[in-house]
Design a protein around this motif. Structure first.
Motif, PDB file in Angstrom:
ATOM      1  N   LYS A 116      38.955 -30.190 -27.151  1.00  0.00           N
ATOM      2  CA  LYS A 116      38.483 -29.037 -27.920  1.00  0.00           C
ATOM      3  C   LYS A 116      39.174 -28.994 -29.280  1.00  0.00           C
ATOM      4  CE  LYS A 116      37.549 -26.003 -23.935  1.00  0.00           C
ATOM      5  NZ  LYS A 116      37.960 -24.747 -23.253  1.00  0.00           N
ATOM      6  N   GLY A 143      46.775 -23.788 -29.445  1.00  0.00           N
ATOM      7  CA  GLY A 143      46.181 -22.906 -28.459  1.00  0.00           C
ATOM      8  C   GLY A 143      46.661 -21.470 -28.597  1.00  0.00           C
ATOM      9  N   THR A 162      51.264 -31.668 -25.809  1.00  0.00           N
ATOM     10  CA  THR A 162      50.870 -30.664 -24.833  1.00  0.00           C
ATOM     11  C   THR A 162      51.786 -30.829 -23.630  1.00  0.00           C
ATOM     12  OG1 THR A 162      48.981 -29.677 -23.678  1.00  0.00           O
ATOM     13  CG2 THR A 162      49.145 -32.077 -23.625  1.00  0.00           C
ATOM     14  N   GLN A 201      50.123 -24.099 -26.048  1.00  0.00           N
ATOM     15  CA  GLN A 201      49.762 -25.501 -26.216  1.00  0.00           C
ATOM     16  C   GLN A 201      48.238 -25.614 -26.306  1.00  0.00           C
ATOM     17  OE1 GLN A 201      52.330 -27.662 -26.499  1.00  0.00           O
ATOM     18  NE2 GLN A 201      53.703 -25.931 -26.153  1.00  0.00           N
ATOM     19  N   THR A 232      48.349 -26.328 -18.895  1.00  0.00           N
ATOM     20  CA  THR A 232      47.532 -26.531 -20.091  1.00  0.00           C
ATOM     21  C   THR A 232      46.539 -27.646 -19.782  1.00  0.00           C
ATOM     22  OG1 THR A 232      49.231 -28.013 -20.974  1.00  0.00           O
ATOM     23  CG2 THR A 232      49.282 -25.733 -21.694  1.00  0.00           C
ATOM     24  N   ASP A 233      45.274 -27.325 -19.802  1.00  0.00           N
ATOM     25  CA  ASP A 233      44.209 -28.253 -19.410  1.00  0.00           C
ATOM     26  C   ASP A 233      44.072 -29.374 -20.430  1.00  0.00           C
ATOM     27  OD1 ASP A 233      41.833 -29.505 -18.646  1.00  0.00           O
ATOM     28  OD2 ASP A 233      40.891 -27.617 -18.050  1.00  0.00           O
ATOM     29  N   LYS A 271      41.606 -30.868 -21.173  1.00  0.00           N
ATOM     30  CA  LYS A 271      40.347 -30.644 -21.880  1.00  0.00           C
ATOM     31  C   LYS A 271      40.572 -29.929 -23.210  1.00  0.00           C
ATOM     32  CE  LYS A 271      35.639 -28.916 -21.104  1.00  0.00           C
ATOM     33  NZ  LYS A 271      34.739 -28.218 -20.141  1.00  0.00           N
ATOM     34  N   ASP A 272      41.667 -29.144 -23.290  1.00  0.00           N
ATOM     35  CA  ASP A 272      41.972 -28.432 -24.533  1.00  0.00           C
ATOM     36  C   ASP A 272      42.258 -29.398 -25.679  1.00  0.00           C
ATOM     37  OD1 ASP A 272      41.648 -25.968 -23.285  1.00  0.00           O
ATOM     38  OD2 ASP A 272      43.764 -25.845 -22.709  1.00  0.00           O
ATOM     39  N   ARG A 295      47.125 -18.552 -25.635  1.00  0.00           N
ATOM     40  CA  ARG A 295      47.028 -18.431 -24.183  1.00  0.00           C
ATOM     41  C   ARG A 295      46.343 -17.149 -23.708  1.00  0.00           C
ATOM     42  NH1 ARG A 295      53.265 -19.835 -22.966  1.00  0.00           N
ATOM     43  NH2 ARG A 295      53.435 -18.492 -24.813  1.00  0.00           N
ATOM     44  N   VAL A 349      42.970 -20.683 -24.893  1.00  0.00           N
ATOM     45  CA  VAL A 349      43.185 -21.613 -23.777  1.00  0.00           C
ATOM     46  C   VAL A 349      43.605 -20.812 -22.553  1.00  0.00           C
ATOM     47  CG1 VAL A 349      43.822 -23.543 -25.286  1.00  0.00           C
ATOM     48  CG2 VAL A 349      45.601 -22.028 -24.416  1.00  0.00           C
ATOM     49  N   ARG A 392      43.764 -21.238 -34.490  1.00  0.00           N
ATOM     50  CA  ARG A 392      44.094 -20.959 -33.086  1.00  0.00           C
ATOM     51  C   ARG A 392      42.792 -20.905 -32.274  1.00  0.00           C
ATOM     52  NH1 ARG A 392      49.468 -18.972 -32.828  1.00  0.00           N
ATOM     53  NH2 ARG A 392      49.225 -19.490 -30.623  1.00  0.00           N
TER      54      ARG A 392
END
Length: 230
Positions: free
Chosen positions: A102, A118, A89, A152, A95-96, A98-99, A120, A193, A190
């Motif tokens: 997830k 991800g 990432t 990402q 890009t968090d 946290k993703d 976007r 994000v 997918r």
């Protein structure tokens, strides 16, 4: 180790403390590691990483003395990964972190191997239009469903990575990974994000129309090379 995530850092000294702090609040298990790649940075990234990493036992640093491209830095980080699933990432906080969790949840819900990436949301209209155009070209030219290629994170089985041959050293690595997943029949999942503005610093490539045209040319050149090689 269940998951190893590579975070390539090129002149991200202001964002590194933020992303490490964010990961520190999120990672509550001992089978996730973060590989921070100092990809030939010329600012204070190396000093910041050396100072902060001892406080984050889930993270370690890989050092690339001379920047040889976005993809090259990621590939050096992937070599250090020990997880069953690996990937990357960005360090720019668009890009968090946290993703990543997830995506890991998606991986653990699936019994079969998967490529998780991800998709976007919340991008400026022009950037979204640019992405749609590139996605349309790549899908038609390479005859595989390829959209939002540079989104990402990217996470996939280690065995998939070990099958790669001559991956590119530049931003085409995102295209290469997604295309190879489609080519090999790996299930691609997918998930949405958010993609906000950068908090610190500037994009290393998206600096205007001139940069976009260079990106288009490099991507098309690599697409032609990729199609010929297969």
């Amino acid at each position: 180790m269940k998951l190893s995530v590579v975070v390539p850092c090129y002149n991200e000294e202001e964002n590194i403390p933020l992303i490490l702090e964010r990961f520190g609040k999120l990672i509550k298990r001992d089978d996730v590691e973060v590989i921070m790649v100092n990809n030939g940075s010329t600012d204070g990234s190396s000093r910041v990483l050396e100072e902060l990493l001892p406080a984050y036992p889930f993270a370690k640093m890989t050092y690339v003395p001379v920047n040889q491209g976005y993809g090259y830095g990621i590939l050096q980080g992937l070599r250090e990964c020990t997880g069953e699933y690996i990937g990357w990432t960005h360090a720019d906080m668009q890009t968090d972190p946290k993703d990543i969790l997830k995506a890991l949840h998606i991986i653990e819900k699936n019994k079969e191997p998967v490529f998780v990436k991800g998709n976007r949301k919340g991008r400026p209209l022009f950037d979204a239009f640019f992405t749609v155009g590139m996605s349309f070209f790549e899908t038609c030219y390479l005859q595989k469903p390829l959209y939002d290629i540079n989104a990402q994170p990217n996470l996939f089985p280690r065995s998939f990575y070990e099958s790669w041959e001559a991956p590119p050293f530049d931003f085409s690595l995102d295209l290469y990974a997604l295309y190879m997943a489609r080519q090999k029949g790996l299930k691609v999942i997918r998930f949405p994000v958010l993609f906000p503005e950068r908090i610190h610093g500037e994009s290393k490539w998206n600096t205007g129309m001139g940069a976009k045209w260079k990106f288009i040319k490099r991507t098309i050149d690599f697409s032609v090379k990729l199609k010929r090689s297969l």
